[in-house]
Write an enzyme that holds these catalytic residues in place. Structure first.
Site, PDB file in Angstrom:
ATOM      1  N   GLU A 228       0.883  -1.173   0.000  1.00  0.00           N
ATOM      2  CA  GLU A 228       0.000   0.000   0.000  1.00  0.00           C
ATOM      3  C   GLU A 228       0.912   1.211   0.000  1.00  0.00           C
ATOM      4  O   GLU A 228       1.688   1.421   0.941  1.00  0.00           O
ATOM      5  CB  GLU A 228      -0.912  -0.037   1.227  1.00  0.00           C
ATOM      6  CG  GLU A 228      -2.025   0.993   1.177  1.00  0.00           C
ATOM      7  CD  GLU A 228      -1.770   2.150   2.098  1.00  0.00           C
ATOM      8  OE1 GLU A 228      -1.319   3.194   1.590  1.00  0.00           O
ATOM      9  OE2 GLU A 228      -2.008   2.024   3.300  1.00  0.00           O
ATOM     10  N   CYS A 265      -2.671   7.871   5.060  1.00  0.00           N
ATOM     11  CA  CYS A 265      -2.655   7.570   3.627  1.00  0.00           C
ATOM     12  C   CYS A 265      -3.947   7.979   2.942  1.00  0.00           C
ATOM     13  O   CYS A 265      -4.052   7.891   1.720  1.00  0.00           O
ATOM     14  CB  CYS A 265      -2.384   6.074   3.395  1.00  0.00           C
ATOM     15  SG  CYS A 265      -3.374   5.003   4.430  1.00  0.00           S
ATOM     16  N   GLU A 354       1.911  12.404  -4.615  1.00  0.00           N
ATOM     17  CA  GLU A 354       1.552  12.590  -3.213  1.00  0.00           C
ATOM     18  C   GLU A 354       2.637  13.368  -2.479  1.00  0.00           C
ATOM     19  O   GLU A 354       3.825  13.093  -2.628  1.00  0.00           O
ATOM     20  CB  GLU A 354       1.348  11.246  -2.529  1.00  0.00           C
ATOM     21  CG  GLU A 354       0.978  11.364  -1.052  1.00  0.00           C
ATOM     22  CD  GLU A 354       0.957  10.027  -0.330  1.00  0.00           C
ATOM     23  OE1 GLU A 354       0.229   9.911   0.672  1.00  0.00           O
ATOM     24  OE2 GLU A 354       1.676   9.106  -0.756  1.00  0.00           O
TER      25      GLU A 354
END
Length: 494
Positions: A228, A265, A354
């Site tokens: 992830e 996240c 990100e």
């Protein structure tokens, strides 16, 4: 300083894990669930000392750590309940039909073997040494080798000791669980390459997860890596909702963006909407909210430096302006939001990366076509939020169907922070948010990552595993000749 585990020590722990796997093959779902509940009990009694040590190592507030500890205990118990119910054995039985010359076939899922788990820095309890990955792997029947995260070594050791104590109390082989320390890239590489390791679980950066994925796929026998790796979690705000709730939405977005110093996240990193007065009102309120965000120290120096670097890169791009920023001291992430136009966002890939921390990008679009183009260009995301009225959802079916293909969790209003540990949660999305969008790392379904099916044909009942025997001694739910059944099989005798 975290001690670097030697190759000799790693080899020995992997050897013990391989031996323990043979033991786990002969445990039932009931026995593994009892073990998991015992781990939950052991973690639950860890008191103030654990919380204070973790607070010192991560700078996370005590209130947050108390909640995360409770979540971690809940994970072990909810996963244990699912394991005990036989949910992930997915037992299937098709009885023999001599008249059709069909044999007896019985299938169920078994653990895949020793699993390496890399602890995460941002969830020292729930996604680290004793986190959901460890719980789900053991529930599946797989020994675990945890690679401790160097940002919280004492916390990791305390959690490891709790699990080891349960292994000892149950009299199970010590290789059921191993704790590996070290900071070098080589240690992670060696663990992933080792031929006796059968899967890897990872939560962290794209660079780290993709590197492990590539290593695992270059092995002589490739193995799955469930990584992830983060997400920008875009929010698509439609005009009618923005007109009526601009100020409310700005407050919700600011709160979610900066929650935990932006170190989740699922913090919503990008906000997309049409230009106009409603968006201007949104920006006005957002600026006020961001400026009032209380400074919070980030998890560790490395994350802070990475945040500062990536934020500065984003803010220095052309056709970008800072619309909101808060003050912060050393190692505190300064909450900020920048604004750009749709064409710049579409043409500059830097703005789609990100920035892990309290940082957002507002994209002001001239037309609905630009919004559609952004949706088409989006990479895989953990979450996408639709901020809209019911009528706007009905009028934008094509766009929303497009966004469904880009995420693991699609929200209607609300914000994506807050990941519930339940069956229906999907925490995993299309690449590059994760390496395998078919699976989740949160909720009891996380166990599915670490099992594989095996079928038995024409085996005598006495030699079948408990999950597939005629009298169903574990009383699990099975599919027998296409129908769900939790009872014993009533076989005709000749």
């Amino acid at each position: 300083m975290m001690e670097e585990a030697s190759r000799q020590y790693i080899d020995e722990r992997i050897r013990k894990a391989s031996e323990a796997f043979q033991f786990l093959k002969n445990t039932t779902v009931t026995e593994r669930a009892e073990f998991m509940n015992a781990v939950a009990d052991q973690i639950e009694v860890l008191g103030v000392e654990l919380l204070e040590i973790t607070h010192q190592e991560t700078s996370l507030p005590l209130a947050r750590l108390i909640g995360e500890k409770a979540r971690t205990v809940g994970q072990w118990r909810s996963y244990a309940k699912a394991v005990a119910a036989g949910t992930y054995t997915e037992a299937r039985i098709d009885l023999a039909q001599p008249e059709k010359q069909k044999g007896d076939l019985r299938k169920y899922n078994v653990g895949i073997g020793p699993v390496v788990i890399f602890g995460a820095s941002n969830f020292p309890f729930a996604f680290s040494t004793a986190g959901g990955d460890t719980a789900s792997a053991i529930g599946a029947g797989c020994p675990v080798i945890i690679k401790a995260h160097p940002a919280h070594p004492k916390t990791s050791q305390m959690m490891a000791d709790a699990i080891t104590a349960v292994v000892s109390a149950f009299g199970w082989p010590e290789g059921i669980f191993s704790h590996i320390t070290g900071t070098s890239y080589e240690t992670g590489t060696y663990l992933t390459r080792h031929p006796d390791i059968q899967a890897v679980a990872f939560t962290g950066s794209f660079q780290g997860g993709k590197a492990l994925f590539d290593i695992a796929n270059r092995r002589e026998n490739p193995i799955p890596v469930f990584a992830e790796m983060g997400s920008i979690n875009p929010v698509f705000a439609f005009q009618n909702l923005l007109e009526t709730k601009a100020e409310i939405l700005a407050k919700e977005y600011s709160t979610s963006l900066t929650l935990g110093a932006g170190q989740f996240c699922t913090n919503p990193g990008v906000f997309i909407a049409l230009k106009g007065k409603p968006l201007d009102r949104f920006i006005k309120t957002l600026k006020e909210e961001i400026q009032n965000v209380a400074p919070a120290k980030m998890l560790h120096k490395g994350i802070f430096e990475s945040f500062e670097k990536n934020r500065n890169i984003a803010t220095q791009q052309t056709d970008v302006e800072i619309i909101a920023s808060s003050e912060a001291d050393d190692y505190q992430g300064s909450a900020s939001v920048i604004k750009t136009n749709a064409q710049t966002f579409l043409n500059n890939p830097v703005l789609s990366e990100e920035v892990f921390g309290p940082f957002g990008i507002l994209v002001a679009c001239e037309t609905e076509e630009e919004i559609t183009k952004i949706a088409q260009q989006l990479k895989g995301q953990l979450t996408i939020t639709i901020a809209a009225t019911h009528e706007e959802v009905r009028d934008n079916t094509m766009l929303i169907n497009l966004l469904r293909d880009k995420c693991g969790r699609l929200l209607f209003n609300g914000m994506p922070t807050g990941v519930e540990v339940v069956y229906a949660m999907q925490h995993g999305g299309p690449f590059p948010s994760t390496t395998d969008s078919r699976f989740t790392s949160v909720g009891p379904d996380a166990v599915k990552r670490f099992v594989r099916p095996i079928s038995f044909q024409n085996w005598p009942d006495e030699f079948l595993p408990e999950e597939l025997k005629n009298d169903n001694p574990l009383q699990i739910s099975r599919i027998v000749d296409g129908a769900v059944s939790s009872g014993s099989l009533k076989l005709q005798t000749t």
